[in-house]
Motif scaffolding. Structure first.
Motif, PDB file in Angstrom:
ATOM      1  N   VAL A 169       4.177   9.843  -8.455  1.00  0.00           N
ATOM      2  CA  VAL A 169       5.007  10.178  -9.621  1.00  0.00           C
ATOM      3  C   VAL A 169       4.343   9.653 -10.582  1.00  0.00           C
ATOM      4  N   LEU A 170       3.540   8.566 -10.918  1.00  0.00           N
ATOM      5  CA  LEU A 170       2.710   7.987 -11.985  1.00  0.00           C
ATOM      6  C   LEU A 170       1.350   8.420 -12.202  1.00  0.00           C
ATOM      7  N   ILE A 171       0.478   7.527 -11.127  1.00  0.00           N
ATOM      8  CA  ILE A 171      -1.058   7.546 -11.343  1.00  0.00           C
ATOM      9  C   ILE A 171      -1.571   7.786  -9.993  1.00  0.00           C
ATOM     10  N   SER A 172      -2.166   9.128  -9.795  1.00  0.00           N
ATOM     11  CA  SER A 172      -2.775   9.261  -8.640  1.00  0.00           C
ATOM     12  C   SER A 172      -4.070   8.324  -8.326  1.00  0.00           C
ATOM     13  N   GLY A 173      -4.066   7.863  -7.036  1.00  0.00           N
ATOM     14  CA  GLY A 173      -5.133   6.957  -6.606  1.00  0.00           C
ATOM     15  C   GLY A 173      -4.848   5.606  -6.776  1.00  0.00           C
ATOM     16  N   ILE A 174      -3.829   4.870  -7.205  1.00  0.00           N
ATOM     17  CA  ILE A 174      -3.441   3.551  -7.487  1.00  0.00           C
ATOM     18  C   ILE A 174      -3.616   3.010  -6.177  1.00  0.00           C
ATOM     19  N   GLN A 175      -3.253   3.429  -4.923  1.00  0.00           N
ATOM     20  CA  GLN A 175      -3.533   2.981  -3.778  1.00  0.00           C
ATOM     21  C   GLN A 175      -5.071   2.713  -3.210  1.00  0.00           C
ATOM     22  N   ARG A 176      -5.870   3.366  -3.938  1.00  0.00           N
ATOM     23  CA  ARG A 176      -7.385   3.272  -3.849  1.00  0.00           C
ATOM     24  C   ARG A 176      -7.786   1.979  -4.533  1.00  0.00           C
ATOM     25  N   PHE A 177      -7.203   1.918  -5.787  1.00  0.00           N
ATOM     26  CA  PHE A 177      -7.734   0.725  -6.591  1.00  0.00           C
ATOM     27  C   PHE A 177      -7.151  -0.614  -6.220  1.00  0.00           C
ATOM     28  N   MET A 178      -5.946  -0.514  -5.400  1.00  0.00           N
ATOM     29  CA  MET A 178      -5.475  -1.789  -4.793  1.00  0.00           C
ATOM     30  C   MET A 178      -6.334  -2.224  -3.537  1.00  0.00           C
ATOM     31  N   VAL A 179      -6.966  -1.468  -2.836  1.00  0.00           N
ATOM     32  CA  VAL A 179      -8.043  -1.637  -1.639  1.00  0.00           C
ATOM     33  C   VAL A 179      -9.304  -1.828  -2.172  1.00  0.00           C
ATOM     34  N   ARG A 180      -9.618  -2.070  -3.397  1.00  0.00           N
ATOM     35  CA  ARG A 180     -10.947  -1.912  -4.011  1.00  0.00           C
ATOM     36  C   ARG A 180     -11.783  -0.952  -3.688  1.00  0.00           C
ATOM     37  N   GLN A 181     -11.218   0.438  -3.601  1.00  0.00           N
ATOM     38  CA  GLN A 181     -12.021   1.562  -3.444  1.00  0.00           C
ATOM     39  C   GLN A 181     -12.040   2.424  -4.987  1.00  0.00           C
TER      40      GLN A 181
ATOM     41  N   PHE B 170      -8.617  11.667 -11.473  1.00  0.00           N
ATOM     42  CA  PHE B 170      -9.079  12.945 -12.172  1.00  0.00           C
ATOM     43  C   PHE B 170      -8.846  14.133 -11.111  1.00  0.00           C
ATOM     44  N   THR B 171      -8.412  14.059 -10.025  1.00  0.00           N
ATOM     45  CA  THR B 171      -8.120  15.364  -9.395  1.00  0.00           C
ATOM     46  C   THR B 171      -6.771  15.371  -8.803  1.00  0.00           C
ATOM     47  N   GLY B 172      -6.050  14.530  -9.483  1.00  0.00           N
ATOM     48  CA  GLY B 172      -4.572  14.507  -9.042  1.00  0.00           C
ATOM     49  C   GLY B 172      -4.466  14.468  -7.385  1.00  0.00           C
ATOM     50  N   GLY B 173      -5.152  13.115  -7.159  1.00  0.00           N
ATOM     51  CA  GLY B 173      -4.921  12.971  -5.815  1.00  0.00           C
ATOM     52  C   GLY B 173      -5.523  13.908  -4.732  1.00  0.00           C
ATOM     53  N   LEU B 174      -6.472  14.545  -5.357  1.00  0.00           N
ATOM     54  CA  LEU B 174      -6.958  15.752  -4.593  1.00  0.00           C
ATOM     55  C   LEU B 174      -6.126  17.007  -4.374  1.00  0.00           C
ATOM     56  N   CYS B 175      -5.425  17.036  -5.396  1.00  0.00           N
ATOM     57  CA  CYS B 175      -4.072  18.050  -5.451  1.00  0.00           C
ATOM     58  C   CYS B 175      -3.133  17.580  -4.469  1.00  0.00           C
ATOM     59  N   LEU B 176      -2.938  16.343  -4.518  1.00  0.00           N
ATOM     60  CA  LEU B 176      -1.758  15.515  -3.857  1.00  0.00           C
ATOM     61  C   LEU B 176      -1.976  15.641  -2.396  1.00  0.00           C
ATOM     62  N   ILE B 177      -3.100  16.391  -1.767  1.00  0.00           N
ATOM     63  CA  ILE B 177      -3.324  16.172  -0.262  1.00  0.00           C
ATOM     64  C   ILE B 177      -3.713  14.785   0.057  1.00  0.00           C
ATOM     65  N   GLY B 178      -4.788  14.410  -0.852  1.00  0.00           N
ATOM     66  CA  GLY B 178      -5.171  13.086  -0.393  1.00  0.00           C
ATOM     67  C   GLY B 178      -4.046  11.899  -0.387  1.00  0.00           C
TER      68      GLY B 178
ATOM     69  N   ILE C 263       0.993  -1.249  -0.111  1.00  0.00           N
ATOM     70  CA  ILE C 263      -0.188   0.208   0.146  1.00  0.00           C
ATOM     71  C   ILE C 263       1.023   1.089  -0.007  1.00  0.00           C
ATOM     72  N   LEU C 264       1.991   1.149   0.719  1.00  0.00           N
ATOM     73  CA  LEU C 264       2.886   2.456   0.600  1.00  0.00           C
ATOM     74  C   LEU C 264       3.455   2.538  -0.505  1.00  0.00           C
ATOM     75  N   LEU C 265       3.729   1.697  -1.232  1.00  0.00           N
ATOM     76  CA  LEU C 265       4.308   1.608  -2.722  1.00  0.00           C
ATOM     77  C   LEU C 265       3.469   2.216  -3.634  1.00  0.00           C
ATOM     78  N   GLY C 266       2.194   1.734  -3.390  1.00  0.00           N
ATOM     79  CA  GLY C 266       0.929   2.313  -4.161  1.00  0.00           C
ATOM     80  C   GLY C 266       0.960   4.088  -3.973  1.00  0.00           C
ATOM     81  N   CYS C 267       1.015   4.360  -2.570  1.00  0.00           N
ATOM     82  CA  CYS C 267       1.044   5.725  -2.491  1.00  0.00           C
ATOM     83  C   CYS C 267       2.130   6.495  -2.983  1.00  0.00           C
ATOM     84  N   VAL C 268       3.494   5.977  -2.894  1.00  0.00           N
ATOM     85  CA  VAL C 268       4.307   6.568  -3.589  1.00  0.00           C
ATOM     86  C   VAL C 268       4.186   6.755  -4.975  1.00  0.00           C
ATOM     87  N   LEU C 269       3.884   5.747  -5.614  1.00  0.00           N
ATOM     88  CA  LEU C 269       3.440   5.470  -7.103  1.00  0.00           C
ATOM     89  C   LEU C 269       2.627   6.759  -7.474  1.00  0.00           C
ATOM     90  N   GLY C 270       1.581   6.930  -6.306  1.00  0.00           N
ATOM     91  CA  GLY C 270       0.650   7.968  -6.657  1.00  0.00           C
ATOM     92  C   GLY C 270       1.170   9.490  -6.903  1.00  0.00           C
TER      93      GLY C 270
END
Length: 118
Positions: free
Chosen positions: A58-70, A79-87, A49-56
């Motif tokens: 530099v690559l695709i924002s939200g990948i960690q949320r897809f990993m946990v089926r959200q 679509f919001t760039g990780g809620l402007c990276l804050i999320g 999950i941490l790796l997914g967050c870090v990839l968010g």
């Protein structure tokens, strides 16, 4: 002799271990082995999950949320760039909580499958 959960679930952490011990206390040894086999195939390690967050970042924002089926939150982050990276920053800080919540759902799902095969 009852198998030890620490040896059967790789990279298990304290809160998850306590939860699984309480959840599986009434299972027979065979049921426990079946449960662990199902659960290990579904669970996510906190470092994944941490790796997914870090990839968010530099690559695709939200990948960690897809990993946990959200999926809905993943699309929103995408679509919001990780809620402007804050999320994405909040998810990075709370990656253990994201993993535990997902793993708790997978444990309940695995337990239902074990009880269905009685």
């Amino acid at each position: 002799m009852r198998p030890n959960l620490i040896n059967m679930v790789p990279a298990i952490e304290g809160e998850e271990l306590v939860y699984l011990q309480a959840l599986t206390k009434d299972l027979s040894e065979d049921q426990l082995v079946n449960f662990i086999a199902l659960y290990n195939g579904k669970r996510k390690k906190t470092d994944q999950i941490l790796l997914g967050c870090v990839l968010g970042f530099v690559l695709i924002s939200g990948i960690q949320r897809f990993m946990v089926r959200q999926t809905g939150m993943g699309i929103l982050y995408l679509f919001t760039g990780g809620l402007c990276l804050i999320g994405t920053i909040v998810d990075t800080v709370n990656h253990k909580k994201l993993a535990f919540e997902f793993n708790r759902k997978m444990a309940i799902e695995s337990m239902a499958m074990v009880h269905a095969y009685r």
